[in-house]
Every structure is written in structure tokens, then in C-alpha cells.
Design an enzyme around this catalytic site. Structure first.
Site, PDB file in Angstrom:
ATOM      1  N   HIS A 124       0.830  -1.208   0.000  1.00 41.75           N
ATOM      2  CA  HIS A 124       0.000   0.000   0.000  1.00 41.75           C
ATOM      3  C   HIS A 124       0.865   1.259   0.000  1.00 41.75           C
ATOM      4  CE1 HIS A 124      -2.283   3.174   2.215  1.00 41.75           C
ATOM      5  NE2 HIS A 124      -3.154   2.889   1.272  1.00 41.75           N
ATOM      6  N   GLU A 132       2.061   2.103  -3.438  1.00 42.65           N
ATOM      7  CA  GLU A 132       1.019   2.735  -4.258  1.00 42.65           C
ATOM      8  C   GLU A 132       1.039   4.253  -4.038  1.00 42.65           C
ATOM      9  OE1 GLU A 132      -3.419   3.697  -3.345  1.00 42.65           O
ATOM     10  OE2 GLU A 132      -3.012   1.584  -2.960  1.00 42.65           O
ATOM     11  N   HIS A 133       1.274   4.675  -2.785  1.00 37.46           N
ATOM     12  CA  HIS A 133       1.351   6.114  -2.492  1.00 37.46           C
ATOM     13  C   HIS A 133       2.587   6.748  -3.123  1.00 37.46           C
ATOM     14  CE1 HIS A 133      -1.704   7.250   0.661  1.00 37.46           C
ATOM     15  NE2 HIS A 133      -1.940   5.956   0.500  1.00 37.46           N
ATOM     16  N   GLU A 182       4.677  10.972   3.075  1.00 32.74           N
ATOM     17  CA  GLU A 182       3.561  10.021   2.880  1.00 32.74           C
ATOM     18  C   GLU A 182       3.211   9.251   4.146  1.00 32.74           C
ATOM     19  OE1 GLU A 182       1.342   9.679   0.260  1.00 32.74           O
ATOM     20  OE2 GLU A 182       2.417  11.502  -0.280  1.00 32.74           O
ATOM     21  N   GLU A 191      -4.996   8.562   6.693  1.00 29.10           N
ATOM     22  CA  GLU A 191      -5.908   7.646   5.977  1.00 29.10           C
ATOM     23  C   GLU A 191      -6.391   6.553   6.941  1.00 29.10           C
ATOM     24  OE1 GLU A 191      -5.684   4.459   2.269  1.00 29.10           O
ATOM     25  OE2 GLU A 191      -4.142   6.014   2.373  1.00 29.10           O
TER      26      GLU A 191
END
Length: 468
Positions: free
Chosen positions: A54, A57-58, A127, A134
Site C-alpha cells: 500500500h 502505491e502512495h 507520505e 488515511e
């Protein structure tokens, strides 16, 4: 609807020398969706690096050796396109939507971000904060929290039980080295599908993919994958907020994508269906769905339920998620567990046909855009090794396990009963719940309901609880 299934354009698939597959379906649109589907997600992580797929992906949109983050954003904006990505437990997906004249450019951007991301330290640190925020958002979504905890309960010995975002300590400590290592281990040519839908020239897509994705190497044999053990267990989080609802999920061990019973499970999911208090055209008390009927008669405390059916490569998770007030919780769970177990003995032709009709509607309705079609192609190539035409799915659905001698209608009912008997009746369940749970029956009591102990079974109506 069904006629359209037989006129579905073919999916063209080409395997490149590296082992990477390129697939497309032509549709007469102005825009095209092209994406990269990778057989890699959180279940291929370890405790130490959970959250890496994940995190990657960022980082993908933060700049490459050829394009800075700003250049990347401007280029996509100037094309009038958009770029998106997501990570699931078994797949990582990056896709672009653009005009047909920009197909090569779309493939070039995807190839660039996947093979040449700089993974800059400054962006990496920034991030971390984004992902932690998130995570806070996810934790406000009770349904997501429940499903994560259900996976943890059911598959607690396997990475399939991990969350996709990973634990806070990993998000705070993931390094460039972790990210590079994950790409090296998982982004291998034979685990990658480039899929496109729209006004696509397949030959051109193949040439562009072969040229631009040249850095993905072939793998070194098969990845070691063990079927995760499924556990009957419970994970309960009690809280006593005034007036709050109890949220719960019950999971049964389902079947993998490729299992012959996977389609029957989808029909069973349709038969159980879903319910939301005070919603729907037909009042719930008049619904032809027996379960919806029974739930509506429990009174206003039963808020909602929905059946789910999730397939993985080598296992699955089937069950239901629900919400109710504290006072109704035990009676509500009884009704839901009874409805699932009772399918092993009592299901009507009307219920099976309705379940199949609803499933067909879902199958047709879900392919309504180039993005949905590309998604379908990418996912199916990873899980089945081919794209299953809609016409074939329909034939399998209409004839769930035809045996020439028996009437088709009869076998459909028998088929649903067989799968319910073999896989749902009196089987271990994983249970998770949060909220005011004073009326939550212990796991052993739930097991009694699953065995239908103390119930009178009446094929035409709902459960009658004799004694508990």
C-alpha cells in the site's frame, strides 16, 4: 441483457516472451482505460513489512527519474486523463483513463511509475503522515474496521489476516529498502497483466507494452503459497456509548475463485440478500425474501444486514454483516444464523431463481464502463488465467451442475442445499463485533443455533424458536 452477453466482444490476450500478459477488449468509446494488474498485495507481506504494498502505491505518483511529481501531474492533466491506484489483499492495481489518441502515453506513464519511481526520502517521510491520516479515516468507518477484524479472527495465522495499511509501527518505519525489496520480490513479469478496454488496437497495445515494460524480469519459479487455516473464533470489542448500535460480522470459510462451488456461493449470497430498515420499494414485512421478512418482524431494533462473499486464490470468506440496537442483538443473530443453516434443508425454487436473476443483473450491470471492463479482464486473468465470457458464466449459472437425468430446476435447489450442507451447516464461524454487546450470545450458543437445535423447521416459513 442476456442477448448482449452472447454478443460480448472477445478478449484478446497475448503473452510476451518475459511472461507478462497483455489483454484487451474493444469497445466503441472515445476514452480508453489501460492498467496494470499485479498478483501482489498485503497477503504476500511479512509481519515486518506489512503495509509495504500500500505504501508503494502512495509513492508511485511522487515522481520518476524522467518526470518530477509536478511534471507527472501536469502531463496527465494536459491529456485530460486521470491516474488511479489501489491495493487489496491479493492484488495491486494502477490504471489510467485517457482519450484513445493518448493510449501510448498512458502506457508510458504507467511503465515509468512502476519501473522508475525515485522513492525519494522526503516524499517517503511526507507520505507516512498521509497514510496515518488515511488510517484514522478508515477507523471511523465501522464496516471496514469490522471486515479487517473478521479477517484477523478467521485467518490469524496467515498474512491474509493482516490489514492492507499495516500497523502504525510499520508505517513509521518502512524504508526505501523495504519498498525496493518488495518490488523485486513481487513485481515479476509473469505476475503482471496489462489490460485495456475501449477503442484499443490490440497489436499496438502489445508493441507498446513489450517496449515500455522491458524492466520487469521473469520470476524464479513459483512463490511459496500456503492455504491459510480458517479458525472458528471470536474477537469482541465492547463499548457502552449511549444509544450506539452493535455492529457484527459472522464469517464462514468460503471457496477460492476457481472452485466449482464459487458460483453457487454467489447465488446463496443473493438469496440471503440485504436489508436496511425503512428502505426499499416493497415494505420489508411483505418482502418475498424470507429472511428480510423475519428481520422486519423483530421490530425497529434490527437496522440492517448484508451478505458478503469474498473469494481469494485458495480460500474464501462468506457470511453476513449487520447492525442492531443492544436489546435486539441476540434474536437478530439467531435469525441470521438460522437463515444460513436452514438453506441446507429448506430453499424454494422461487428463492433460487430470484437469487440467480439478481446475480445476473449484478454481472451485467457491473460492466458499464471501460474502467469496469479493464478491471474485469485484469482480475480474471490473474485469478482464472483467462477471461471467462459472460455467456459461459450464464450457462454455468443456469445449469448449476447439470446432470442429464434430473430436472434442471430440481438440481438447482439440490445444488444450493448441498453446498449449504457441506460448507455452512454446523461449520466453524469467525465472529467479530463492536459496540454495546451485553446481549451477544457466546460462540458455543451460536453453534447451537447453527445446528438448528431447539428450532422447528418449517420449509414454508421462518424459524420458530422452541426453547433456547
Amino acid at each position: 441483457g442476456e442477448l448482449a452477453a452472447y454478443q460480448q466482444p472477445p478478449t484478446k490476450v497475448t503473452q510476451l516472451p518475459s511472461g507478462m500478459r497483455v489483454a484487451s477488449q474493444y469497445t466503441p468509446d472515445e476514452t480508453v482505460t489501460v492498467g496494470v494488474w499485479i498478483d501482489a498485495g498485503s497477503r504476500f507481506e511479512t509481519k515486518e513489512n506489512n503495509g509495504t504494498a500500500h505504501f508503494l502505491e502512495h509513492m508511485a505518483f511522487k515522481g520518476t527519474k524522467r518526470r518530477s511529481r509536478i511534471q507527472l501531474e501536469q502531463e496527465i492533466e494536459n491529456m485530460g486523463g486521470h491516474l488511479n491506484a489501489y491495493t487489496s489483499r491479493e492484488q495491486t492495481v494502477y490504471y489510467a483513463k485517457c482519450f484513445k489518441s493518448d493510449l501510448r502515453n498512458g502506457v508510458d506513464i504507467l511503465a515509468d511509475i512502476l519501473q522508475h519511481s525515485t522513492l525519494d526520502q522526503g516524499h517517503l517521510d511526507f507520505e507516512r503522515g498521509v497514510i496515518l491520516r488515511e488510517m484514522e479515516e478508515v477507523e471511523k468507518t465501522t464496516e471496514e474496521v469490522i471486515f479487517d477484524r473478521l479477517h484477523l479472527t478467521a485467518f490469524h495465522d496467515s498474512p491474509l489476516g493482516y490489514t492492507i495499511l499495516g500497523p502504525v509501527e510499520n508505517i513509521q518505519s518502512i524504508t526505501q529498502e523495504h519498498l525496493r525489496e518488495y518490488v523485486k520480490e513481487n513485481y515479476l513479469a509473469e505476475r503482471i497483466v496489462v489490460a485495456a478496454a475501449g477503442p484499443v488496437d490490440h497489436g499496438e497495445l502489445v508493441r507498446n507494452s513489450e517496449e515500455l515494460f522491458s524492466h520487469f524480469r521473469a520470476g524464479h519459479g513459483k512463490r511459496k503459497e500456503e492455504k491459510p487455516a480458517f479458525y472458528g473464533a471470536e474477537l469482541l470489542y465492547r463499548s457502552q456509548e449511549e444509544g450506539s448500535l452493535a455492529h457484527f460480522a459472522v464469517g464462514y470459510e468460503g471457496v477460492p475463485w476457481t472452485h466449482p462451488d464459487s458460483l453457487t456461493f454467489m447465488v446463496i449470497q443473493s438469496i440471503i440478500g440485504n436489508y436496511k430498515k425503512n428502505e426499499g420499494l416493497v415494505p420489508a414485512k411483505l418482502s418475498s425474501n424470507r429472511l428480510t421478512n423475519s428481520v422486519a418482524n423483530l421490530g425497529p431494533g434490527a437496522e440492517s444486514f448484508s451478505a458478503f462473499n469474498t473469494c481469494y486464490k485458495d480460500t474464501g470468506l462468506f457470511g453476513f454483516y449487520g447492525e442492531s440496537d443492544e436489546a435486539t442483538l441476540d434474536g437478530y443473530l439467531d435469525e441470521l444464523l438460522f437463515a444460513v443453516s436452514n438453506l441446507a434443508f429448506s430453499v424454494t425454487e422461487e428463492e433460487v431463481e430470484r437469487g440467480k436473476r439478481q446475480l445476473k443483473t449484478t454481472l451485467f450491470g457491473s460492466l458499464d464502463s471501460t474502467t469496469a471492463i479493464a478491471e474485469d479482464i485484469g482480475r480474471q486473468l490473474l485469478v482464472y488465467g483467462r477471461r471467462i465470457p459472460l455467456a459461459e458464466l450464464l450457462l454455468r449459472l443456469d445449469a448449476i451442475n447439470i446432470e442429464e437425468v434430473l430436472r434442471l430446476d430440481a438440481i438447482n435447489i439440490e445444488e444450493v442445499k448441498r453446498v449449504a450442507r457441506e460448507r455452512l451447516f454446523d461449520k466453524d464461524v469467525a465472529v467479530t463485533a463492536l459496540g454495546p454487546l451485553s446481549r451477544m450470545p457466546p460462540l458455543v450458543e451460536l453453534a447451537d443455533v447453527q445446528r438448528l437445535e431447539g428450532f422447528e423447521i418449517d420449509a414454508r416459513s421462518s424459524a420458530k424458536l422452541v426453547a433456547r
